[in-house]
Every structure is written in structure tokens, then in C-alpha cells.
Write an enzyme that holds these catalytic residues in place. Structure first.
Site, PDB file in Angstrom:
ATOM      1  N   HIS A 100       3.579  -1.245   3.819  1.00 40.71           N
ATOM      2  CA  HIS A 100       3.122   0.308   3.506  1.00 40.71           C
ATOM      3  C   HIS A 100       4.172   1.275   3.361  1.00 40.71           C
ATOM      4  CE1 HIS A 100      -0.154   3.345   3.967  1.00 40.71           C
ATOM      5  NE2 HIS A 100       0.650   4.139   4.573  1.00 40.71           N
TER       6      HIS A 100
ATOM      7  N   ASP B 125      -1.222  14.957  15.682  1.00 40.25           N
ATOM      8  CA  ASP B 125      -0.541  15.698  16.406  1.00 40.25           C
ATOM      9  C   ASP B 125      -0.904  17.070  16.241  1.00 40.25           C
ATOM     10  OD1 ASP B 125       1.567  14.293  17.155  1.00 40.25           O
ATOM     11  OD2 ASP B 125       2.609  14.142  15.358  1.00 40.25           O
TER      12      ASP B 125
ATOM     13  N   ALA C 198       4.105   7.719  25.126  1.00 37.40           N
ATOM     14  CA  ALA C 198       3.596   6.319  25.883  1.00 37.40           C
ATOM     15  C   ALA C 198       4.268   6.318  27.005  1.00 37.40           C
ATOM     16  CB  ALA C 198       4.030   5.212  25.243  1.00 37.40           C
TER      17      ALA C 198
ATOM     18  N   PHE D 280      13.053  13.673  11.025  1.00 40.86           N
ATOM     19  CA  PHE D 280      11.817  13.233  10.942  1.00 40.86           C
ATOM     20  C   PHE D 280      11.822  12.366  11.933  1.00 40.86           C
ATOM     21  CE2 PHE D 280       8.396  11.276   8.363  1.00 40.86           C
ATOM     22  CZ  PHE D 280       7.234  12.021   9.374  1.00 40.86           C
TER      23      PHE D 280
ATOM     24  N   GLU E  86       1.425   5.428   0.560  1.00 42.17           N
ATOM     25  CA  GLU E  86       0.904   6.870   1.506  1.00 42.17           C
ATOM     26  C   GLU E  86       1.449   8.009   0.677  1.00 42.17           C
ATOM     27  OE1 GLU E  86       0.989   6.846   5.703  1.00 42.17           O
ATOM     28  OE2 GLU E  86       1.928   8.792   5.731  1.00 42.17           O
TER      29      GLU E  86
ATOM     30  N   SER F 286       0.898  -1.121  -0.072  1.00 46.64           N
ATOM     31  CA  SER F 286       0.108  -0.052  -0.003  1.00 46.64           C
ATOM     32  C   SER F 286       0.970   1.281  -0.036  1.00 46.64           C
ATOM     33  CB  SER F 286      -0.925   0.039   1.230  1.00 46.64           C
ATOM     34  OG  SER F 286      -0.463  -0.246   2.352  1.00 46.64           O
TER      35      SER F 286
ATOM     36  N   TYR G 103       3.304   1.902  16.971  1.00 51.78           N
ATOM     37  CA  TYR G 103       4.882   2.412  16.958  1.00 51.78           C
ATOM     38  C   TYR G 103       5.919   1.383  17.665  1.00 51.78           C
ATOM     39  CZ  TYR G 103       1.971   6.541  16.494  1.00 51.78           C
ATOM     40  OH  TYR G 103       0.895   7.278  15.768  1.00 51.78           O
TER      41      TYR G 103
ATOM     42  N   ARG H 170      -5.236  10.213  16.380  1.00 44.99           N
ATOM     43  CA  ARG H 170      -5.375  11.109  17.278  1.00 44.99           C
ATOM     44  C   ARG H 170      -4.942  12.292  16.716  1.00 44.99           C
ATOM     45  NH1 ARG H 170      -1.631  11.902  22.250  1.00 44.99           N
ATOM     46  NH2 ARG H 170      -0.397  12.791  20.321  1.00 44.99           N
TER      47      ARG H 170
HETATM   48  P1  FAD Z   1      -2.520   7.088  20.062  1.00 42.06           P
HETATM   49  O1  FAD Z   1      -1.974   5.892  19.604  1.00 42.06           O
HETATM   50  O2  FAD Z   1      -3.886   7.506  20.514  1.00 42.06           O
HETATM   51  O3  FAD Z   1      -1.742   8.006  21.139  1.00 42.06           O
HETATM   52  C1  FAD Z   1      -0.225   7.869  20.956  1.00 42.06           C
HETATM   53  C2  FAD Z   1       0.475   7.153  22.134  1.00 42.06           C
HETATM   54  O4  FAD Z   1       0.036   7.999  23.408  1.00 42.06           O
HETATM   55  C3  FAD Z   1      -0.163   5.843  22.206  1.00 42.06           C
HETATM   56  O5  FAD Z   1       0.696   4.910  21.560  1.00 42.06           O
HETATM   57  C4  FAD Z   1      -0.035   5.415  23.831  1.00 42.06           C
HETATM   58  O6  FAD Z   1       0.861   5.094  24.128  1.00 42.06           O
HETATM   59  C5  FAD Z   1      -0.284   7.023  24.305  1.00 42.06           C
HETATM   60  N1  FAD Z   1      -1.830   7.365  24.769  1.00 42.06           N
HETATM   61  C6  FAD Z   1      -2.492   8.279  24.216  1.00 42.06           C
HETATM   62  N2  FAD Z   1      -3.435   8.522  24.750  1.00 42.06           N
HETATM   63  C7  FAD Z   1      -3.630   7.323  25.729  1.00 42.06           C
HETATM   64  C8  FAD Z   1      -4.630   7.103  26.822  1.00 42.06           C
HETATM   65  N3  FAD Z   1      -5.973   7.558  26.982  1.00 42.06           N
HETATM   66  N4  FAD Z   1      -4.300   6.234  27.620  1.00 42.06           N
HETATM   67  C9  FAD Z   1      -3.056   5.464  27.671  1.00 42.06           C
HETATM   68  N5  FAD Z   1      -2.118   5.962  26.502  1.00 42.06           N
HETATM   69  C10 FAD Z   1      -2.252   6.702  25.675  1.00 42.06           C
HETATM   70  N6  FAD Z   1      -0.305  12.506  12.105  1.00 42.06           N
HETATM   71  C11 FAD Z   1      -1.114  13.481  11.563  1.00 42.06           C
HETATM   72  O7  FAD Z   1      -1.327  14.644  11.864  1.00 42.06           O
HETATM   73  N7  FAD Z   1      -1.868  13.288  10.351  1.00 42.06           N
HETATM   74  C12 FAD Z   1      -1.553  12.121   9.426  1.00 42.06           C
HETATM   75  O8  FAD Z   1      -2.136  12.004   8.383  1.00 42.06           O
HETATM   76  C13 FAD Z   1      -0.754  11.029  10.244  1.00 42.06           C
HETATM   77  N8  FAD Z   1      -0.514   9.858   9.640  1.00 42.06           N
HETATM   78  C14 FAD Z   1      -0.074   9.001  10.475  1.00 42.06           C
HETATM   79  C15 FAD Z   1       0.089   7.582   9.890  1.00 42.06           C
HETATM   80  C16 FAD Z   1       0.693   6.508  10.527  1.00 42.06           C
HETATM   81  C17 FAD Z   1       0.559   5.166   9.890  1.00 42.06           C
HETATM   82  C18 FAD Z   1       1.019   6.856  11.775  1.00 42.06           C
HETATM   83  C19 FAD Z   1       1.877   5.581  12.322  1.00 42.06           C
HETATM   84  C20 FAD Z   1       1.248   8.231  12.382  1.00 42.06           C
HETATM   85  C21 FAD Z   1       0.482   9.092  11.433  1.00 42.06           C
HETATM   86  N9  FAD Z   1       0.431  10.332  12.180  1.00 42.06           N
HETATM   87  C22 FAD Z   1      -0.170  11.406  11.376  1.00 42.06           C
HETATM   88  C23 FAD Z   1       1.088  10.684  13.282  1.00 42.06           C
HETATM   89  C24 FAD Z   1       0.190  10.719  14.714  1.00 42.06           C
HETATM   90  O9  FAD Z   1      -0.751  11.393  14.560  1.00 42.06           O
HETATM   91  C25 FAD Z   1       1.146  10.954  15.791  1.00 42.06           C
HETATM   92  O10 FAD Z   1       1.988   9.882  16.171  1.00 42.06           O
HETATM   93  C26 FAD Z   1       0.356  11.094  17.191  1.00 42.06           C
HETATM   94  O11 FAD Z   1       1.078  11.526  18.053  1.00 42.06           O
HETATM   95  C27 FAD Z   1      -0.539   9.800  17.680  1.00 42.06           C
HETATM   96  O12 FAD Z   1      -1.833   9.573  16.946  1.00 42.06           O
HETATM   97  P2  FAD Z   1      -2.251   8.226  17.210  1.00 42.06           P
HETATM   98  O13 FAD Z   1      -3.630   8.014  16.617  1.00 42.06           O
HETATM   99  O14 FAD Z   1      -1.516   7.148  16.889  1.00 42.06           O
HETATM  100  O15 FAD Z   1      -2.387   8.205  18.776  1.00 42.06           O
END
Ligand code: FAD
Length: 287
Positions: free
Chosen positions: A258, A100, A145, A209, A8, A6, A138, A98
Site C-alpha cells: 500500500h 487522531d 499502546a 512525520f 493512498e 494499492s 503499527y 479511531r
Molecule cells: P486503534 O488501533 O483503535 O488505537 C491505537 C492504539 O491504541 C492501538 O493499537 C492500541 O494499542 C491502543 N488502544 C486504543 N484503544 C484501546 C483499547 N480500548 N484497549 C486497548 N488498547 C487500545 N488518521 C486520520 O485522522 N485520518 C486518516 O485518514 C488516517 N488514515 C490512516 C491509515 C492507516 C493505514 C493508518 C495505519 C493510520 C491512519 N491514521 C489516520 C492514523 C490513525 O488515526 C492514528 O494512528 C490513531 O491514533 C489510531 O487510529 P486506529 O484506528 O489505528 O486506532
């Protein structure tokens, strides 16, 4: 075994970027990706550009498109409205994150009427029944984390909330992914974890990065790229290293990769060809 791939992309910011993305899609589409995804700028900064790119690729190519969607700086209503617009346009795959905050604004702060975290977002998207959902993972541990196990527990919560697969942040050594995969299996995660692969176009950019997103950078790699730079052979090194990384993963049973293309086709194409992922011949081109 030949892997499935896939790809990106990020949404173009201007006309030149649009042509570059288009050329990249045309160069890589014959590799028959499972899906292509379009990122969502940090802080939701490319909301409209992402939506336009996703819809255009969906309409103009036969590719399955996954839209990245984050919950930064948006109410629940606004976020779900974007998702519903995608569904209405025939886009049914979402990478739910979620997200950044915008550069320089520190930690993630939920919008007062927004989703508090990625699990809430995934639950809401899953409840619509309209989407195949993927989430981030991750291998080097997310910088926020509380620890390696907490990170995996949270990944499990995201998958249990309704996601079908996870895609990882990029990493530089196969062992990093394989150890992570083992820890996931031990935690009872049985959904696919797809390794995110970054072909290194530009070593300094990739290293910066990596530091920003918490991926560890092995010293030998720094050394190898400074030698390659001296000899003007960075492209060769990047292709060889990325091919070797992917081959090592495939040898360990990984069947999907990916690629973070950064909207450039050459390295991804060369690595895919080396792995046996070659253009699918269209019947109309040989008949
Ligand atoms: P989460 O997994 O929800 O949180 C990140 C970490 O924080 C978790 O692994 C966990 O350890 C901890 N955590 C968070 N909340 C809690 C909780 N309530 N309880 C316990 N632990 C918690 N960013 C963008 O802005 N745009 C994009 O298009 C984008 N694409 C991405 C694509 C991929 C494949 C990846 C891996 C990352 C991408 N990111 C993108 C980056 C991502 O937004 C950041 O890494 C962000 O900080 C975390 O998002 P997440 O949804 O993985 O978070």
C-alpha cells in the site's frame, strides 16, 4: 513475484491541489491498483473534502475507492450517516479508524454520543453488511499502546470485529514489518497485513512525520539522506531505498503493498516499475 498494489491519496484543499491529485491518479491508475484510498483529516477536519474526493474518483474513474472514516468529534449517528451516503453512492470499501484528534488537542476523547474506540466503529460498520473494512496496524507499536503484545491483541480485536485486512503505518526497514508479521501470526491473526510504504519525497518531512506517529528512524538513513542532499541526489536515493525495501518484503512472501503517495506520482511510479508493476495496456490503445 509481481506484487499487487494499492494507493493512498489525501483530499485536495484547493484548486491547485485538485489538479495535482487528478494528475497523480491519471499517472498511477494504469498500474491497476486493487483499490485507492482517500484519507480523512485529523479530527475529522476534511469530512466534506474526503467525501467529495471519494465520490468524484469513484464516479469518474474505474478505480475501486476506499474511504477513510474516523470516529473523532462525531456522534455515532453522524458517522454512520457518512458511511450510508458512501454505500448509496456505490462506495463499499472503508478504512475504519479511531483517528487522531486535531493538531495540538492532545489525546483522543470520544464524543459523548460517539463511538468510544475503533472496535465499536468496526462492529457497527460490519453490522450494516455493506462494506469491506480495513484497519490500521503499527509495526513500530502505536504510541498509545500499553506494549507490543497489547497492540497486537487490539489489532486482533479490530480484525475479529469484522475487518478483512490491516494496512500498516509506514516503517523504514523490512525487518520491522517482518518481526511484526511474525508476532501477528503467533497471536492467531490470519487475515492479510498489508505493509504501508512511504516513498520518501522529502526526508525532513518524512522524519518529522515518523516521530509524530512513533515510527523508529534508523541513524543510517539520516546519514544517507544528508549525503544525498549534499549531492542533490535525494530522488535517486529515495527510489533505490524504497525499491529495496519493497523487494525485501516481496522476497519474504509479501504479495500486496500500500503506497502513501502524498498525491505525487513520480516516486511511486518509478518504484512500481522497478518491481515489475507496469502499466496495464488498454485494448483500445493497441487495437
Ligand atoms: P486503534 O488501533 O483503535 O488505537 C491505537 C492504539 O491504541 C492501538 O493499537 C492500541 O494499542 C491502543 N488502544 C486504543 N484503544 C484501546 C483499547 N480500548 N484497549 C486497548 N488498547 C487500545 N488518521 C486520520 O485522522 N485520518 C486518516 O485518514 C488516517 N488514515 C490512516 C491509515 C492507516 C493505514 C493508518 C495505519 C493510520 C491512519 N491514521 C489516520 C492514523 C490513525 O488515526 C492514528 O494512528 C490513531 O491514533 C489510531 O487510529 P486506529 O484506528 O489505528 O486506532
Amino acid at each position: 513475484m509481481t506484487p499487487k498494489i494499492s494507493l493512498e491519496f489525501f483530499p485536495p484543499q484547493n484548486l491547485e491541489g485538485s489538479f495535482r491529485l487528478w494528475d497523480t491518479i491519471h499517472a498511477l491508475a494504469p498500474l491497476d491498483p486493487r483499490f485507492v484510498s482517500v484519507t480523512y483529516g485529523a479530527g475529522g477536519t476534511t469530512r466534506d473534502l474526503t467525501r467529495d474526493a471519494v465520490r468524484t474518483i469513484n464516479k469518474a474513474t474505474g478505480l475501486t475507492v476506499a474511504a477513510h472514516l474516523t470516529c473523532v468529534d462525531a456522534t455515532r449517528e453522524e458517522t454512520l450517516e457518512i458511511a450510508n451516503e458512501y454505500a448509496a453512492a456505490g462506495v463499499t470499501e472503508i478504512v475504519a479508524l479511531r483517528g487522531d484528534p486535531p493538531k495540538g488537542s492532545g489525546r483522543f476523547e470520544p464524543h459523548p454520543q460517539g463511538f468510544a474506540n475503533s472496535v465499536e466503529l468496526i462492529e457497527a460498520l460490519s453490522a450494516t453488511g455493506k462494506f469491506t473494512l480495513r484497519v490500521g496496524a503499527y509495526p513500530d507499536i502505536h504510541p498509545e499502546a500499553r506494549g507490543a503484545q497489547a497492540d497486537i491483541d487490539w489489532l486482533k480485536a479490530k480484525l475479529d470485529a469484522g475487518a478483512a485486512e490491516a494496512i500498516t503505518q509506514f516503517f523504514f526497514e523490512a525487518e520491522t514489518f517482518l518481526r511484526f508479521r511474525d508476532r501477528c501470526a503467533k497471536a492467531g491473526i490470519d487475515k492479510p497485513i498489508i505493509p504501508g510504504i512511504l516513498p520518501i519525497e522529502n526526508w525532513k518531512g518524512a522524519r518529522n512525520f515518523a516521530f509524530r506517529c512513533g515510527a523508529s528512524v534508523p541513524a543510517w538513513l539520516d546519514d544517507a539522506f544528508s549525503k544525498a542532499e549534499r549531492d542533490g541526489r535525494e530522488d535517486l536515493l529515495a527510489t533505490a531505498l524504497c525499491t529495496e525495501l519493497c523487494s525485501d518484503l516481496i522476497d519474504e512472501g509479501v504479495d500486496s503493498l500500500h503506497f502513501y503517495t502524498l498525491n505525487r506520482p513520480e516516486l511511486t511510479r518509478d518504484v512500481c516499475h522497478a518491481l515489475g508493476v507496469t502499466p496495464r495496456v488498454q485494448l483500445e490503445n493497441v487495437a
